[in-house]
Design an enzyme around this catalytic site. Structure first.
Site, PDB file in Angstrom:
ATOM      1  N   ARG A 175       0.798  -1.141   0.164  1.00 50.06           N
ATOM      2  CA  ARG A 175       0.216  -0.038  -0.052  1.00 50.06           C
ATOM      3  C   ARG A 175       0.907   1.202  -0.158  1.00 50.06           C
ATOM      4  NH1 ARG A 175      -5.286  -0.025   2.248  1.00 50.06           N
ATOM      5  NH2 ARG A 175      -4.828   2.081   3.460  1.00 50.06           N
ATOM      6  N   ARG A 179       9.687   5.595  -3.031  1.00 50.15           N
ATOM      7  CA  ARG A 179      10.062   6.547  -4.139  1.00 50.15           C
ATOM      8  C   ARG A 179      11.328   6.951  -4.101  1.00 50.15           C
ATOM      9  NH1 ARG A 179       5.864  10.162  -2.514  1.00 50.15           N
ATOM     10  NH2 ARG A 179       3.861   9.060  -3.280  1.00 50.15           N
ATOM     11  N   ARG A 252      -9.030  -6.988  13.168  1.00 49.80           N
ATOM     12  CA  ARG A 252      -8.184  -6.268  14.084  1.00 49.80           C
ATOM     13  C   ARG A 252      -8.766  -4.769  14.501  1.00 49.80           C
ATOM     14  NH1 ARG A 252      -4.424  -7.157  17.802  1.00 49.80           N
ATOM     15  NH2 ARG A 252      -2.822  -5.792  17.762  1.00 49.80           N
ATOM     16  N   ARG A 283      -0.197   5.537  16.231  1.00 51.78           N
ATOM     17  CA  ARG A 283      -0.272   6.906  15.469  1.00 51.78           C
ATOM     18  C   ARG A 283      -0.790   8.088  16.537  1.00 51.78           C
ATOM     19  NH1 ARG A 283      -2.419   5.026   9.655  1.00 51.78           N
ATOM     20  NH2 ARG A 283      -4.108   3.891  11.090  1.00 51.78           N
ATOM     21  N   GLU A 303      -3.937   6.345  18.853  1.00 46.74           N
ATOM     22  CA  GLU A 303      -4.311   5.035  18.215  1.00 46.74           C
ATOM     23  C   GLU A 303      -3.774   4.075  18.733  1.00 46.74           C
ATOM     24  OE1 GLU A 303      -6.356   4.846  14.015  1.00 46.74           O
ATOM     25  OE2 GLU A 303      -4.125   3.921  13.780  1.00 46.74           O
ATOM     26  N   TYR A 351      -9.728  -4.702   2.705  1.00 45.09           N
ATOM     27  CA  TYR A 351      -8.947  -3.769   3.089  1.00 45.09           C
ATOM     28  C   TYR A 351      -9.281  -2.567   2.197  1.00 45.09           C
ATOM     29  CZ  TYR A 351      -5.133  -1.801   5.493  1.00 45.09           C
ATOM     30  OH  TYR A 351      -4.221  -0.946   6.118  1.00 45.09           O
ATOM     31  N   ASP A 353      -9.995   1.285   0.959  1.00 39.73           N
ATOM     32  CA  ASP A 353     -10.175   2.706   1.045  1.00 39.73           C
ATOM     33  C   ASP A 353     -11.227   3.241   0.670  1.00 39.73           C
ATOM     34  OD1 ASP A 353      -7.674   3.237   2.533  1.00 39.73           O
ATOM     35  OD2 ASP A 353      -6.613   2.899   0.621  1.00 39.73           O
TER      36      ASP A 353
HETATM   37  P1  FAD Z   1     -18.092   1.402   7.762  1.00 35.62           P
HETATM   38  O1  FAD Z   1     -18.009   2.805   7.705  1.00 35.62           O
HETATM   39  O2  FAD Z   1     -17.792   0.378   8.802  1.00 35.62           O
HETATM   40  O3  FAD Z   1     -19.764   1.358   7.876  1.00 35.62           O
HETATM   41  C1  FAD Z   1     -20.545   0.191   8.256  1.00 35.62           C
HETATM   42  C2  FAD Z   1     -21.812   0.643   9.268  1.00 35.62           C
HETATM   43  O4  FAD Z   1     -22.762  -0.373   9.402  1.00 35.62           O
HETATM   44  C3  FAD Z   1     -21.365   1.305  10.539  1.00 35.62           C
HETATM   45  O5  FAD Z   1     -21.964   2.617  10.638  1.00 35.62           O
HETATM   46  C4  FAD Z   1     -22.009   0.083  11.244  1.00 35.62           C
HETATM   47  O6  FAD Z   1     -22.375   0.775  12.836  1.00 35.62           O
HETATM   48  C5  FAD Z   1     -23.143  -0.286  10.657  1.00 35.62           C
HETATM   49  N1  FAD Z   1     -23.338  -1.712  11.089  1.00 35.62           N
HETATM   50  C6  FAD Z   1     -22.858  -2.644  11.347  1.00 35.62           C
HETATM   51  N2  FAD Z   1     -23.439  -3.741  11.578  1.00 35.62           N
HETATM   52  C7  FAD Z   1     -24.659  -3.242  12.025  1.00 35.62           C
HETATM   53  C8  FAD Z   1     -25.854  -4.084  12.276  1.00 35.62           C
HETATM   54  N3  FAD Z   1     -25.924  -5.364  12.725  1.00 35.62           N
HETATM   55  N4  FAD Z   1     -27.028  -3.222  12.486  1.00 35.62           N
HETATM   56  C9  FAD Z   1     -27.207  -1.859  12.061  1.00 35.62           C
HETATM   57  N5  FAD Z   1     -25.872  -1.282  11.658  1.00 35.62           N
HETATM   58  C10 FAD Z   1     -24.743  -2.183  11.628  1.00 35.62           C
HETATM   59  N6  FAD Z   1      -9.769   5.167   3.737  1.00 35.62           N
HETATM   60  C11 FAD Z   1      -9.283   6.081   2.787  1.00 35.62           C
HETATM   61  O7  FAD Z   1      -9.511   6.178   1.855  1.00 35.62           O
HETATM   62  N7  FAD Z   1      -8.531   7.088   3.544  1.00 35.62           N
HETATM   63  C12 FAD Z   1      -7.816   6.835   4.767  1.00 35.62           C
HETATM   64  O8  FAD Z   1      -7.216   7.705   5.158  1.00 35.62           O
HETATM   65  C13 FAD Z   1      -8.593   5.785   5.660  1.00 35.62           C
HETATM   66  N8  FAD Z   1      -8.074   5.868   6.780  1.00 35.62           N
HETATM   67  C14 FAD Z   1      -8.563   4.691   7.516  1.00 35.62           C
HETATM   68  C15 FAD Z   1      -8.156   4.768   9.106  1.00 35.62           C
HETATM   69  C16 FAD Z   1      -8.492   3.723   9.944  1.00 35.62           C
HETATM   70  C17 FAD Z   1      -8.204   3.779  11.019  1.00 35.62           C
HETATM   71  C18 FAD Z   1      -9.595   2.897   9.295  1.00 35.62           C
HETATM   72  C19 FAD Z   1     -10.216   1.727  10.288  1.00 35.62           C
HETATM   73  C20 FAD Z   1     -10.001   3.107   7.896  1.00 35.62           C
HETATM   74  C21 FAD Z   1      -9.760   4.136   7.210  1.00 35.62           C
HETATM   75  N9  FAD Z   1     -10.143   3.912   5.815  1.00 35.62           N
HETATM   76  C22 FAD Z   1      -9.398   4.920   4.966  1.00 35.62           C
HETATM   77  C23 FAD Z   1     -11.072   3.173   5.262  1.00 35.62           C
HETATM   78  C24 FAD Z   1     -12.476   3.770   5.221  1.00 35.62           C
HETATM   79  O9  FAD Z   1     -12.809   3.959   6.942  1.00 35.62           O
HETATM   80  C25 FAD Z   1     -13.356   2.644   4.734  1.00 35.62           C
HETATM   81  O10 FAD Z   1     -13.113   2.437   3.500  1.00 35.62           O
HETATM   82  C26 FAD Z   1     -15.008   3.262   4.608  1.00 35.62           C
HETATM   83  O11 FAD Z   1     -15.081   3.890   5.772  1.00 35.62           O
HETATM   84  C27 FAD Z   1     -15.875   1.973   5.066  1.00 35.62           C
HETATM   85  O12 FAD Z   1     -17.206   2.110   4.547  1.00 35.62           O
HETATM   86  P2  FAD Z   1     -18.048   1.019   4.879  1.00 35.62           P
HETATM   87  O13 FAD Z   1     -19.494   1.519   4.613  1.00 35.62           O
HETATM   88  O14 FAD Z   1     -17.999  -0.309   4.096  1.00 35.62           O
HETATM   89  O15 FAD Z   1     -18.044   0.626   6.230  1.00 35.62           O
HETATM   90  N1  UDP Z   2       3.374   0.544   7.803  1.00 38.88           N
HETATM   91  C1  UDP Z   2       4.643   0.544   8.763  1.00 38.88           C
HETATM   92  N2  UDP Z   2       4.926   1.486   9.038  1.00 38.88           N
HETATM   93  C2  UDP Z   2       4.557   2.758   8.928  1.00 38.88           C
HETATM   94  C3  UDP Z   2       3.326   3.013   8.310  1.00 38.88           C
HETATM   95  C4  UDP Z   2       2.672   1.892   7.704  1.00 38.88           C
HETATM   96  O1  UDP Z   2       5.307  -0.629   8.834  1.00 38.88           O
HETATM   97  O2  UDP Z   2       5.053   3.932   9.594  1.00 38.88           O
HETATM   98  C5  UDP Z   2       2.879  -0.669   7.242  1.00 38.88           C
HETATM   99  C6  UDP Z   2       1.927  -1.518   8.524  1.00 38.88           C
HETATM  100  O3  UDP Z   2       2.083  -2.867   8.122  1.00 38.88           O
HETATM  101  C7  UDP Z   2       0.514  -0.855   7.954  1.00 38.88           C
HETATM  102  C8  UDP Z   2       0.577  -0.978   6.286  1.00 38.88           C
HETATM  103  O4  UDP Z   2       2.011  -0.316   6.263  1.00 38.88           O
HETATM  104  O5  UDP Z   2      -0.484  -1.816   8.422  1.00 38.88           O
HETATM  105  C9  UDP Z   2      -0.079  -0.117   5.729  1.00 38.88           C
HETATM  106  O6  UDP Z   2      -0.150   1.365   6.228  1.00 38.88           O
HETATM  107  P1  UDP Z   2      -1.292   2.236   6.099  1.00 38.88           P
HETATM  108  O7  UDP Z   2      -0.871   3.824   6.638  1.00 38.88           O
HETATM  109  O8  UDP Z   2      -1.884   2.335   4.815  1.00 38.88           O
HETATM  110  O9  UDP Z   2      -2.409   1.662   7.286  1.00 38.88           O
HETATM  111  P2  UDP Z   2      -3.739   2.055   7.702  1.00 38.88           P
HETATM  112  O10 UDP Z   2      -3.951   3.578   7.299  1.00 38.88           O
HETATM  113  O11 UDP Z   2      -4.828   1.506   6.581  1.00 38.88           O
HETATM  114  O12 UDP Z   2      -3.951   1.506   8.919  1.00 38.88           O
END
Ligand code: FAD
Ligand code: UDP
Length: 371
Positions: A175, A179, A252, A283, A303, A351, A353
């Site tokens: 991911r 560079r 996770r 983080r 986090e 996984y 985005d």
């Molecule tokens: P979710 O956002 O999980 O929505 C699912 C919804 O369903 C939730 O509101 C939940 O409450 C509801 N639900 C589940 N089960 C039930 C039930 N039984 N009854 C009623 N409601 C229910 N993506 C990026 O593009 N850029 C980023 O920088 C980025 N950073 C991230 C950082 C973190 C820490 C995480 C965890 C994810 C990140 N993502 C990022 C990914 C992004 O969060 C997801 O791609 C996106 O939000 C997923 O949308 P979703 O609708 O699939 O799921």
């Molecule tokens: N990662 C790492 N060091 C860092 C940042 C990321 O080793 O400083 C690795 C780690 O395994 C992580 C993966 O790269 O799970 C993807 O990172 P990303 O920032 O895309 O993770 P997310 O924002 O989805 O948690």
């Protein structure tokens, strides 16, 4: 006998998948009802306003895509700023630029040209003879060598996933860009930014005019909700939908510690990664920097990766061999559920985005409308 349903679609989950799907169907004249078990809309992109700052409640979210159509799609609902993600890695107090680029290499080795940096990496790994990396460790070593692996990848990864890097799939580390230019942009995509005013604007725009009910868990009244609409769009955990009949999939999880600080600028950057083994969090986010905030106070979030216990939120699918083979069995059952559409990070167990979730919802909505 034909059943009289109140809605065309019951949408379980108001995250990006559910909201995008509901939006497209409503636009096409269908009736949708969205339920969510949380007390707010938006799933993991939800922002909470604290001290005038949009706090990314479930971790930092930076929108990025290469797809002009998806970029224009989200821009319908909010204007995006010019934020470019450039996290800093903190390894025992030493600071490095991410992703791995010429700035990182210079700080580590004093190398000044791409040729020098490439030679340094090659020298570190030549004796390992890694042809086809079998796991995350091998993939990382092949890409960036032993020094970067040790200081910036190994311990962060093992904290984040609670597993040895040798037990994790290689794709996770791919991911991140590597560079040989002095470019600290974390993403390679053409378009990137943060919606001005926060992500709630996007969700509110998508769900404008659509009936929603919060604090409502599908499983607490399944037989009622199962019959309220012609079809169900399910965005929760796919294993739970089938009563975990083939066993539970691993996820996770994370916990968050949010603090308000009476200072204008806490760490000088939106994202700092802690890449050593001893610091228990991975983080720290300082949210105001996502929107170039000038507020007097600041809000930070630490986090912490944690095991996915019963009450923890399932943030990340763990796409290793064991889980992927269980997933296949659930996908076979899902294919037989004619009246349920599975979508999003939890129901597709991918996984994803944000842009990928929107793309998936648009594709599934289009397919549904064509039928
Ligand atoms: P979710 O956002 O999980 O929505 C699912 C919804 O369903 C939730 O509101 C939940 O409450 C509801 N639900 C589940 N089960 C039930 C039930 N039984 N009854 C009623 N409601 C229910 N993506 C990026 O593009 N850029 C980023 O920088 C980025 N950073 C991230 C950082 C973190 C820490 C995480 C965890 C994810 C990140 N993502 C990022 C990914 C992004 O969060 C997801 O791609 C996106 O939000 C997923 O949308 P979703 O609708 O699939 O799921
Ligand atoms: N990662 C790492 N060091 C860092 C940042 C990321 O080793 O400083 C690795 C780690 O395994 C992580 C993966 O790269 O799970 C993807 O990172 P990303 O920032 O895309 O993770 P997310 O924002 O989805 O948690």
């Amino acid at each position: 006998m034909m059943q009289n349903h109140k809605y065309d679609y019951l949408i379980v989950g108001s995250g990006l998948f559910g909201a995008t799907f509901a939006h497209e169907m409503t636009k096409a004249g269908k009736t949708c009802f969205v339920i969510d078990k949380r007390d707010h809309l938006g799933g993991n992109i939800y922002c909470k306003e604290i001290e005038g700052i949009n706090v990314h409640w479930y971790g930092a979210h930076i929108f990025h895509t290469n797809d002009k159509y998806l970029w224009d799609y989200v821009n319908q609902f909010a204007e995006f700023n010019r934020y470019t993600n450039s996290p800093i890695a903190n390894y025992k107090g030493e600071l490095y630029n991410l992703p791995f680029n010429m700035n990182t290499f210079y700080k580590l080795w004093g190398t000044k040209t791409p040729k020098e940096a490439k030679e340094k990496i090659a020298k570190q790994v030549e004796h390992l003879n890694i042809e086809n990396p079998k796991n995350l460790e091998e993939q990382a070593l092949k890409l960036v060598g032993t020094d970067i692996y040790e200081k910036l990848i190994k311990y962060y990864t093992e904290k984040q996933w609670g597993k040895k890097a040798t037990d994790l799939p290689a794709f996770i580390i791919k991911r991140l860009p590597v560079r040989f230019t002095y470019d600290n942009n974390y993403f390679n995509d053409k378009y990137q930014g943060i919606p001005i005013g926060g992500y709630n604007k996007i969700i509110n725009g998508l769900l404008d005019g659509i009936e929603v009910k919060l604090n409502t868990d599908f499983f607490e009244n399944r037989s009622y909700y199962q019959n309220i609409a012609r079809k169900i769009v399910f965005t929760g955990k796919i294993d739970r939908y089938f009563d975990n009949c083939f066993g539970e999939l691993d996820y996770r999880s994370l916990t968050y510690e949010v603090e308000v600080h009476d200072t204008e600028n806490y760490q000088g950057n939106a994202v700092m990664n802690f890449t050593d083994a001893e610091t228990p969090y991975t983080r720290i986010y300082e949210h105001k920097h996502f929107e170039f905030g000038t507020q007097q106070k600041t809000v930070i979030t630490r986090e912490y990766p944690v095991k996915n216990t019963k009450n923890a939120e399932p943030y990340y699918p763990v796409n290793d061999e064991r889980n992927n083979s269980i997933l296949k069995k659930y996908q076979n059952l899902a294919a037989e559920e004619e009246n349920t559409i599975f979508g999003g990070r939890l129901a597709e167990y991918k996984y994803y985005d944000m842009h990928q979730v929107i793309a998936s919802a648009l594709t599934k909505a289009k397919y549904e409308l064509r039928k």
